[in-house]
Write an enzyme that holds these catalytic residues in place. Sequence first.
Site, PDB file in Angstrom:
ATOM      1  CB  SER A   1     -30.130   4.091 -28.790  1.00  0.00           C
ATOM      2  OG  SER A   1     -30.893   5.270 -28.928  1.00  0.00           O
TER       3      SER A   1
ATOM      4  CD  GLU B   1     -29.004   9.700 -21.971  1.00  0.00           C
ATOM      5  OE1 GLU B   1     -29.217  10.022 -23.153  1.00  0.00           O
ATOM      6  OE2 GLU B   1     -29.105  10.489 -21.016  1.00  0.00           O
TER       7      GLU B   1
ATOM      8  CB  ALA C   1     -18.917  19.119 -14.391  1.00  0.00           C
TER       9      ALA C   1
ATOM     10  CG  HIS D   1     -23.810  11.240 -23.083  1.00  0.00           C
ATOM     11  ND1 HIS D   1     -24.977  11.937 -22.868  1.00  0.00           N
ATOM     12  CD2 HIS D   1     -24.178  10.062 -23.641  1.00  0.00           C
ATOM     13  CE1 HIS D   1     -26.010  11.209 -23.278  1.00  0.00           C
ATOM     14  NE2 HIS D   1     -25.545  10.057 -23.746  1.00  0.00           N
TER      15      HIS D   1
ATOM     16  NE  ARG E   1     -23.987  25.340 -22.589  1.00  0.00           N
ATOM     17  CZ  ARG E   1     -24.962  26.157 -22.242  1.00  0.00           C
ATOM     18  NH1 ARG E   1     -25.193  27.244 -22.969  1.00  0.00           N
ATOM     19  NH2 ARG E   1     -25.731  25.903 -21.193  1.00  0.00           N
TER      20      ARG E   1
ATOM     21  CG  ASP F   1     -26.391  22.946 -18.090  1.00  0.00           C
ATOM     22  OD1 ASP F   1     -26.540  23.918 -18.852  1.00  0.00           O
ATOM     23  OD2 ASP F   1     -27.109  21.931 -18.113  1.00  0.00           O
TER      24      ASP F   1
ATOM     25  CE1 TYR G   1     -32.073  20.612 -24.410  1.00  0.00           C
ATOM     26  CE2 TYR G   1     -30.645  21.186 -26.247  1.00  0.00           C
ATOM     27  CZ  TYR G   1     -30.820  20.698 -24.971  1.00  0.00           C
ATOM     28  OH  TYR G   1     -29.725  20.289 -24.246  1.00  0.00           O
TER      29      TYR G   1
ATOM     30  CE  LYS H   1     -26.514  21.209 -31.357  1.00  0.00           C
ATOM     31  NZ  LYS H   1     -27.032  20.835 -30.013  1.00  0.00           N
TER      32      LYS H   1
ATOM     33  CD  GLN I   1     -34.181  17.530 -22.118  1.00  0.00           C
ATOM     34  OE1 GLN I   1     -34.225  16.351 -21.780  1.00  0.00           O
ATOM     35  NE2 GLN I   1     -33.216  18.348 -21.741  1.00  0.00           N
TER      36      GLN I   1
ATOM     37  CG  PHE J   1     -34.929  14.964 -13.948  1.00  0.00           C
ATOM     38  CD1 PHE J   1     -33.835  15.445 -13.227  1.00  0.00           C
ATOM     39  CD2 PHE J   1     -35.191  13.598 -13.919  1.00  0.00           C
ATOM     40  CE1 PHE J   1     -33.035  14.571 -12.495  1.00  0.00           C
ATOM     41  CE2 PHE J   1     -34.398  12.723 -13.182  1.00  0.00           C
ATOM     42  CZ  PHE J   1     -33.324  13.211 -12.471  1.00  0.00           C
TER      43      PHE J   1
ATOM     44  CG  HIS K   1     -31.719   8.013 -26.851  1.00  0.00           C
ATOM     45  ND1 HIS K   1     -30.571   7.265 -27.052  1.00  0.00           N
ATOM     46  CD2 HIS K   1     -31.487   8.735 -25.730  1.00  0.00           C
ATOM     47  CE1 HIS K   1     -29.690   7.532 -26.106  1.00  0.00           C
ATOM     48  NE2 HIS K   1     -30.222   8.418 -25.280  1.00  0.00           N
TER      49      HIS K   1
HETATM   50  P1  FAD Z   1     -26.358  23.541 -27.171  1.00  0.00           P
HETATM   51  O1  FAD Z   1     -26.846  22.874 -28.390  1.00  0.00           O
HETATM   52  O2  FAD Z   1     -24.953  23.926 -27.091  1.00  0.00           O
HETATM   53  O3  FAD Z   1     -27.252  24.826 -26.911  1.00  0.00           O
HETATM   54  C1  FAD Z   1     -27.309  25.450 -25.612  1.00  0.00           C
HETATM   55  C2  FAD Z   1     -27.886  26.849 -25.691  1.00  0.00           C
HETATM   56  O4  FAD Z   1     -26.949  27.734 -26.193  1.00  0.00           O
HETATM   57  C3  FAD Z   1     -29.092  26.985 -26.571  1.00  0.00           C
HETATM   58  O5  FAD Z   1     -29.923  27.967 -26.071  1.00  0.00           O
HETATM   59  C4  FAD Z   1     -28.521  27.420 -27.862  1.00  0.00           C
HETATM   60  O6  FAD Z   1     -29.493  28.073 -28.655  1.00  0.00           O
HETATM   61  C5  FAD Z   1     -27.409  28.314 -27.384  1.00  0.00           C
HETATM   62  N1  FAD Z   1     -26.243  28.327 -28.283  1.00  0.00           N
HETATM   63  C6  FAD Z   1     -25.423  27.291 -28.541  1.00  0.00           C
HETATM   64  N2  FAD Z   1     -24.454  27.635 -29.430  1.00  0.00           N
HETATM   65  C7  FAD Z   1     -24.694  28.946 -29.706  1.00  0.00           C
HETATM   66  C8  FAD Z   1     -24.050  29.893 -30.524  1.00  0.00           C
HETATM   67  N3  FAD Z   1     -22.984  29.587 -31.269  1.00  0.00           N
HETATM   68  N4  FAD Z   1     -24.554  31.154 -30.556  1.00  0.00           N
HETATM   69  C9  FAD Z   1     -25.639  31.471 -29.846  1.00  0.00           C
HETATM   70  N5  FAD Z   1     -26.304  30.619 -29.030  1.00  0.00           N
HETATM   71  C10 FAD Z   1     -25.826  29.379 -28.976  1.00  0.00           C
HETATM   72  N6  FAD Z   1     -25.574  17.239 -19.762  1.00  0.00           N
HETATM   73  C11 FAD Z   1     -24.482  16.718 -19.143  1.00  0.00           C
HETATM   74  O7  FAD Z   1     -23.862  17.399 -18.320  1.00  0.00           O
HETATM   75  N7  FAD Z   1     -24.052  15.436 -19.390  1.00  0.00           N
HETATM   76  C12 FAD Z   1     -24.657  14.643 -20.300  1.00  0.00           C
HETATM   77  O8  FAD Z   1     -24.244  13.504 -20.518  1.00  0.00           O
HETATM   78  C13 FAD Z   1     -25.821  15.156 -20.996  1.00  0.00           C
HETATM   79  N8  FAD Z   1     -26.469  14.425 -21.927  1.00  0.00           N
HETATM   80  C14 FAD Z   1     -27.527  14.972 -22.621  1.00  0.00           C
HETATM   81  C15 FAD Z   1     -28.138  14.227 -23.644  1.00  0.00           C
HETATM   82  C16 FAD Z   1     -29.206  14.753 -24.351  1.00  0.00           C
HETATM   83  C17 FAD Z   1     -29.828  13.919 -25.458  1.00  0.00           C
HETATM   84  C18 FAD Z   1     -29.698  16.056 -24.054  1.00  0.00           C
HETATM   85  C19 FAD Z   1     -30.876  16.619 -24.794  1.00  0.00           C
HETATM   86  C20 FAD Z   1     -29.105  16.811 -23.057  1.00  0.00           C
HETATM   87  C21 FAD Z   1     -27.998  16.296 -22.330  1.00  0.00           C
HETATM   88  N9  FAD Z   1     -27.344  17.037 -21.343  1.00  0.00           N
HETATM   89  C22 FAD Z   1     -26.248  16.499 -20.693  1.00  0.00           C
HETATM   90  C23 FAD Z   1     -27.825  18.365 -20.964  1.00  0.00           C
HETATM   91  C24 FAD Z   1     -27.088  19.512 -21.723  1.00  0.00           C
HETATM   92  O9  FAD Z   1     -25.717  19.500 -21.370  1.00  0.00           O
HETATM   93  C25 FAD Z   1     -27.715  20.839 -21.312  1.00  0.00           C
HETATM   94  O10 FAD Z   1     -29.020  20.931 -21.805  1.00  0.00           O
HETATM   95  C26 FAD Z   1     -26.899  22.083 -21.647  1.00  0.00           C
HETATM   96  O11 FAD Z   1     -27.541  23.214 -21.031  1.00  0.00           O
HETATM   97  C27 FAD Z   1     -26.801  22.440 -23.111  1.00  0.00           C
HETATM   98  O12 FAD Z   1     -25.904  21.678 -23.818  1.00  0.00           O
HETATM   99  P2  FAD Z   1     -26.307  21.301 -25.342  1.00  0.00           P
HETATM  100  O13 FAD Z   1     -25.103  20.771 -26.029  1.00  0.00           O
HETATM  101  O14 FAD Z   1     -27.501  20.461 -25.289  1.00  0.00           O
HETATM  102  O15 FAD Z   1     -26.801  22.676 -25.918  1.00  0.00           O
END
Ligand code: FAD
Length: 303
Positions: A23, A25, A59, A85, A115, A117, A154, A174, A185, A225, A275
Amino acid sequence: MLEPLPAVPPRASRTHCPDICVSFEFFPPKTDEMEKTLWESIKRLAPLGPSFVSVTYGAGGSTRERTHATVARILKETSIKPAAHLTCVAASRDEVDRVVRDYWDIGVRHIVALRGDCQDGNGWVPHPQGYKTSTELVAGIRRIGDFEISVSAYPERHPESKSVDADIDVLKAKIDAGATRAITQFFFENDVYLRYLDKVRAHGIHIPIVPGIVPVQNFNLTAGFAKKAGASIPQWLADRFEGLEEDVTTRRLIAATVTAEQVLDLVDHGIRDFHFYTMNRADLVYAICHLLGLRPKSEQKAA
Ligand code: FAD
């Protein structure tokens, strides 16, 4: 007399693996010129028959619209399945849900739920009426439609996380909320990914954990990065690009070699799904896919 050496089994990466899945990106283009590069790349890579192509999400209103427009154009002009995404940054649940419904209405069936940033760099603060975590976002998407939902993973832990184990607990949450695939990542030491995979499986997680592969087009940029993303840069990788800052041709050859080495080693370890973070450039990724045995399929409609 010398003992005959034991026969070495053939490397999987040197035999045809019919089950390789890739796939790609992309990020949404900001200018007409970037749009042209993106579509040239999509056109070149589409005939390889990726299982999907994903489009990242930023964002802010205009970047969100660009993601939507790119995904809509992929749906309209190609036969590839797009994955949009989506993050929960700076948006209420209603706003995010509306975006999800709009995607469903135009025929998108795959979302990469993240989630995201906060833009100020001061750590994660959810919107007061928004989804607070990626887990909540996944559950919200699942309530709206029968989407395929990919999430992040990660192998070297998320920079805000206490440990890889804590990250695996989040990954499990999740999945319990409805995620069907994780994309990692990027990483450069395959051991890091393979050990992570063992840990994840030991936690009873069985969805695909697809390695995210970044071809290093520009070492300094990738190192920047990686620092933000918490991905380590091994010294050997820095050494390979040493002194090539002004030598684009050699840098590209080294990049192809490094990525090929990484991907073929993963194939030797039984990995079949990849990917690629394309950075909207096709050549390097196309070459790696060729090494993986993928050939253009004439019936695949390109742009
Ligand atoms: P999450 O899985 O939500 O985790 C983030 C952190 O919070 C971790 O430390 C986790 O342990 C902690 N956490 C989460 N939920 C809980 C909970 N319930 N209780 C306690 N701790 C918790 N960013 C963008 O802006 N746009 C994109 O399109 C984008 N695409 C991406 C694609 C991939 C494949 C990857 C790996 C990353 C991408 N990112 C993107 C970056 C990502 O948004 C950031 O890394 C962000 O900081 C975390 O979002 P997440 O959903 O990856 O993390």
